[in-house]
Motif scaffolding. Structure first.
Motif, PDB file in Angstrom:
ATOM      1  N   ASP A 173      22.731  48.367 -18.543  1.00  0.00           N
ATOM      2  CA  ASP A 173      23.813  47.698 -19.839  1.00  0.00           C
ATOM      3  C   ASP A 173      22.875  47.844 -20.974  1.00  0.00           C
ATOM      4  O   ASP A 173      23.448  48.205 -22.213  1.00  0.00           O
ATOM      5  CB  ASP A 173      24.318  46.634 -19.300  1.00  0.00           C
ATOM      6  N   ILE A 174      21.842  47.084 -21.161  1.00  0.00           N
ATOM      7  CA  ILE A 174      20.924  47.134 -22.208  1.00  0.00           C
ATOM      8  C   ILE A 174      20.606  48.601 -22.734  1.00  0.00           C
ATOM      9  O   ILE A 174      20.789  48.573 -24.087  1.00  0.00           O
ATOM     10  CB  ILE A 174      19.505  46.476 -22.297  1.00  0.00           C
ATOM     11  N   THR A 175      20.276  49.571 -22.000  1.00  0.00           N
ATOM     12  CA  THR A 175      19.751  50.818 -22.352  1.00  0.00           C
ATOM     13  C   THR A 175      21.264  51.505 -23.099  1.00  0.00           C
ATOM     14  O   THR A 175      21.107  52.206 -24.000  1.00  0.00           O
ATOM     15  CB  THR A 175      19.394  51.768 -21.111  1.00  0.00           C
ATOM     16  N   ARG A 176      22.252  51.396 -22.670  1.00  0.00           N
ATOM     17  CA  ARG A 176      23.399  52.172 -22.891  1.00  0.00           C
ATOM     18  C   ARG A 176      23.974  51.525 -24.344  1.00  0.00           C
ATOM     19  O   ARG A 176      24.143  52.256 -25.341  1.00  0.00           O
ATOM     20  CB  ARG A 176      24.729  51.672 -21.857  1.00  0.00           C
ATOM     21  N   GLU A 177      23.799  50.031 -24.382  1.00  0.00           N
ATOM     22  CA  GLU A 177      24.137  49.510 -25.638  1.00  0.00           C
ATOM     23  C   GLU A 177      23.012  49.882 -26.718  1.00  0.00           C
ATOM     24  O   GLU A 177      23.547  50.048 -27.992  1.00  0.00           O
ATOM     25  CB  GLU A 177      24.029  47.942 -25.574  1.00  0.00           C
ATOM     26  N   SER A 178      21.912  49.722 -26.435  1.00  0.00           N
ATOM     27  CA  SER A 178      20.670  50.405 -27.402  1.00  0.00           C
ATOM     28  C   SER A 178      20.972  51.806 -27.654  1.00  0.00           C
ATOM     29  O   SER A 178      20.839  52.335 -29.182  1.00  0.00           O
ATOM     30  CB  SER A 178      19.447  50.361 -26.678  1.00  0.00           C
ATOM     31  N   TYR A 179      21.528  52.784 -26.830  1.00  0.00           N
ATOM     32  CA  TYR A 179      21.595  53.846 -27.359  1.00  0.00           C
ATOM     33  C   TYR A 179      22.982  54.053 -28.327  1.00  0.00           C
ATOM     34  O   TYR A 179      23.186  54.865 -29.043  1.00  0.00           O
ATOM     35  CB  TYR A 179      21.820  54.991 -26.072  1.00  0.00           C
ATOM     36  N   ARG A 180      23.908  53.385 -27.908  1.00  0.00           N
ATOM     37  CA  ARG A 180      25.320  53.327 -28.943  1.00  0.00           C
ATOM     38  C   ARG A 180      24.876  52.714 -30.175  1.00  0.00           C
ATOM     39  O   ARG A 180      25.340  53.397 -31.320  1.00  0.00           O
ATOM     40  CB  ARG A 180      26.393  52.441 -27.998  1.00  0.00           C
ATOM     41  N   LEU A 181      24.076  51.869 -30.062  1.00  0.00           N
ATOM     42  CA  LEU A 181      23.410  51.148 -31.572  1.00  0.00           C
ATOM     43  C   LEU A 181      22.653  52.446 -32.336  1.00  0.00           C
ATOM     44  O   LEU A 181      23.206  52.462 -33.492  1.00  0.00           O
ATOM     45  CB  LEU A 181      22.609  50.214 -31.292  1.00  0.00           C
ATOM     46  N   TYR A 182      21.967  53.097 -31.636  1.00  0.00           N
ATOM     47  CA  TYR A 182      21.204  54.308 -32.204  1.00  0.00           C
ATOM     48  C   TYR A 182      22.222  55.030 -32.826  1.00  0.00           C
ATOM     49  O   TYR A 182      21.914  55.756 -33.882  1.00  0.00           O
ATOM     50  CB  TYR A 182      20.321  54.940 -31.289  1.00  0.00           C
ATOM     51  N   ARG A 183      23.408  55.272 -31.942  1.00  0.00           N
ATOM     52  CA  ARG A 183      24.367  56.458 -32.393  1.00  0.00           C
ATOM     53  C   ARG A 183      25.048  56.076 -33.834  1.00  0.00           C
ATOM     54  O   ARG A 183      25.278  56.900 -34.863  1.00  0.00           O
ATOM     55  CB  ARG A 183      25.366  56.903 -31.552  1.00  0.00           C
ATOM     56  N   ARG A 184      25.297  54.715 -33.684  1.00  0.00           N
ATOM     57  CA  ARG A 184      25.979  54.210 -34.907  1.00  0.00           C
ATOM     58  C   ARG A 184      25.359  54.125 -36.261  1.00  0.00           C
ATOM     59  O   ARG A 184      25.436  54.653 -37.197  1.00  0.00           O
ATOM     60  CB  ARG A 184      26.443  52.799 -34.627  1.00  0.00           C
ATOM     61  N   LEU A 185      23.956  53.850 -35.833  1.00  0.00           N
ATOM     62  CA  LEU A 185      22.978  53.800 -37.189  1.00  0.00           C
ATOM     63  C   LEU A 185      22.673  55.139 -37.458  1.00  0.00           C
ATOM     64  O   LEU A 185      22.550  55.349 -38.663  1.00  0.00           O
ATOM     65  CB  LEU A 185      21.487  53.174 -36.687  1.00  0.00           C
ATOM     66  N   LEU A 186      22.539  56.080 -36.463  1.00  0.00           N
ATOM     67  CA  LEU A 186      22.464  57.621 -36.926  1.00  0.00           C
ATOM     68  C   LEU A 186      23.366  57.983 -37.961  1.00  0.00           C
ATOM     69  O   LEU A 186      23.187  58.843 -38.860  1.00  0.00           O
ATOM     70  CB  LEU A 186      21.814  58.275 -35.949  1.00  0.00           C
TER      71      LEU A 186
END
Length: 422
Positions: free
Chosen positions: A210-223
């Protein structure tokens, strides 16, 4: 080589010693003794020694031993003593040869056949001795009565040696079985601890996913928003992903250890409860406490969830052991209640107050401290409840029965019969 020489010496000395426990039913110098029973047992038990060499060495030793006794006690002159005892040496020579020719050791697992072979070899060897004795001395010819007596004594000595061999073998097998059982119990206890670690490692892996998935989503939003910290979010996601992969490898290794060959995949619940009580009895003895353990199981089912149940019951019973001050009682009852199996653990410790009952299952909560004042981890009951809940069951504290503290584990029967998993 040294061990073989030691075994040969033991056989020769035992044969010579027991050979002096004798009777002379036929009169004259011919004897029936327990020496041949000792010799026969030695050939059966010490399978590493060469049969024919052992027979010739033993026969020679018997001759020298008995002649030496005669000379020491001034019972007979040397030549007369040799002529009297030389036929006995031929008995052992012929016994060893016949024993080897008939391949008697091939029938160790068949006591009746072994006994009959031994009786036949004993009887024929006695005939050889008597023929030699007739040649060297004026021994009377063999009669039908003597013939029958040789047969009876052969049967008695043979089955005595075979019975002794099987008795000692059974005792040895039981001793090995007890050691094996203790080893299996030790492995089960180790696997139980591994099960707990694997259970929470699997739970952590879900959270890592779950943390991996949320971290990647955060990365996509920041990008998307061209935020300067987007690479940091990606790094976090990648690191968490690597931790998850490492955890998967650790879990795979633990799973392989838990599923060790030689350990039964199923265990009767009654045996499992006995294992728990026996282990905690040893734990109480280690703590110097006098605790009476009693248990009853009215469930005739086997379970695949060996380590899950061991983990839960060990935690609850071990807590009861630690709660009792110096002496007391612990009772484990198991019974069916509809579609559930109910495990009740009662102890005569100081009890748990109503306020504490709300906290005992919380991680880190403890009332136990060591001699230096260090608190225990306080996660034992938390682990136990988590495992019970994974089996769709309940672990709870019921109202005390008088002065007894009462823990109840209630698990659906079908959950204890499902396929084993880590």
């Amino acid at each position: 080589m040294r061990e073989r020489l030691l075994v040969l010496m033991i056989i020769m000395l035992a044969t010579a010693f027991f050979g002096e426990m004798k009777v002379n039913p036929l009169g004259g110098t011919f004897r029936f003794s327990l020496g041949i029973a000792a010799f026969f047992f030695g050939l059966l038990w010490f399978s590493s020694v060469p049969v024919i060499l052992t027979g010739f060495l033993t026969g020679t030793f018997i001759l020298v031993f008995r002649v030496g006794l005669d000379l020491l006690m001034e019972y007979r002159p040397l030549l007369e003593s040799v002529s009297v005892h030389l036929p006995s040496a031929f008995y052992y020579f012929s016994f060893a040869i016949l024993f080897r020719v008939l391949r008697a050791r091939d029938y160790l697992e068949f006591p009746l056949k072994m006994g009959l072979i031994g009786a036949s070899v004993d009887f024929l060897s006695n005939l050889v001795e008597l023929r030699v004795r007739e040649y060297f001395t004026d021994f009377p010819p063999l009669t039908w009565q003597s013939f029958f007596m040789l047969l009876i004594f052969g049967v008695l000595r043979s089955f005595f040696a075979v019975g002794l061999y099987n008795s000692v073998s059974i005792r040895q097998i039981r001793a090995v079985g007890e050691v094996r059982q203790q080893e299996l119990e030790r492995l089960r206890m180790i696997n139980t601890e591994l099960y707990e670690e694997a259970f929470y490692l699997r739970k952590s892996m879900t959270q890592l996913e779950d943390i991996t998935r949320e971290s990647y989503r955060l990365y996509r939003r920041l990008l998307t928003s061209q935020h300067a910290e987007s690479p940091t979010a990606l790094t976090i996601a990648e690191n968490v992903h690597e931790v998850k992969k490492d955890s998967q490898r650790i879990l795979a290794g633990i799973s392989k250890l838990i599923n060790q060959e030689g350990l039964a995949s199923q265990l009767p619940i009654s045996e499992l409860c006995e294992l728990v009580m026996r282990a905690n009895r040893k734990y109480a003895e280690m703590l110097g406490k006098e605790i009476q353990f009693t248990w009853s199981c009215y469930v005739s089912l086997s379970t695949n969830q060996i380590y899950a149940l061991l983990s839960v019951l060990n935690n609850v019973v071990a807590n009861a052991v630690e709660a009792i001050d110096e002496s007391g009682k612990i009772v484990l009852n198991v019974q069916l209640d509809g579609r559930h199996i109910v495990f009740s653990v009662l102890d005569s410790g100081p009890g748990i107050s109503q306020e504490e009952r709300e906290w005992v299952f919380e991680p880190g909560y403890t009332t136990k401290y060591d001699e230096k004042g260090n608190a225990s981890t306080g996660i034992g009951l938390t682990h136990a409840r988590g495992i019970v809940q994974s089996l769709q069951g309940q672990l709870q504290i019921l109202h005390d029965r008088g002065l007894w503290t009462h823990f109840e584990v209630r698990i659906p029967t079908d959950q204890l019969l499902r396929g084993e998993g880590v």
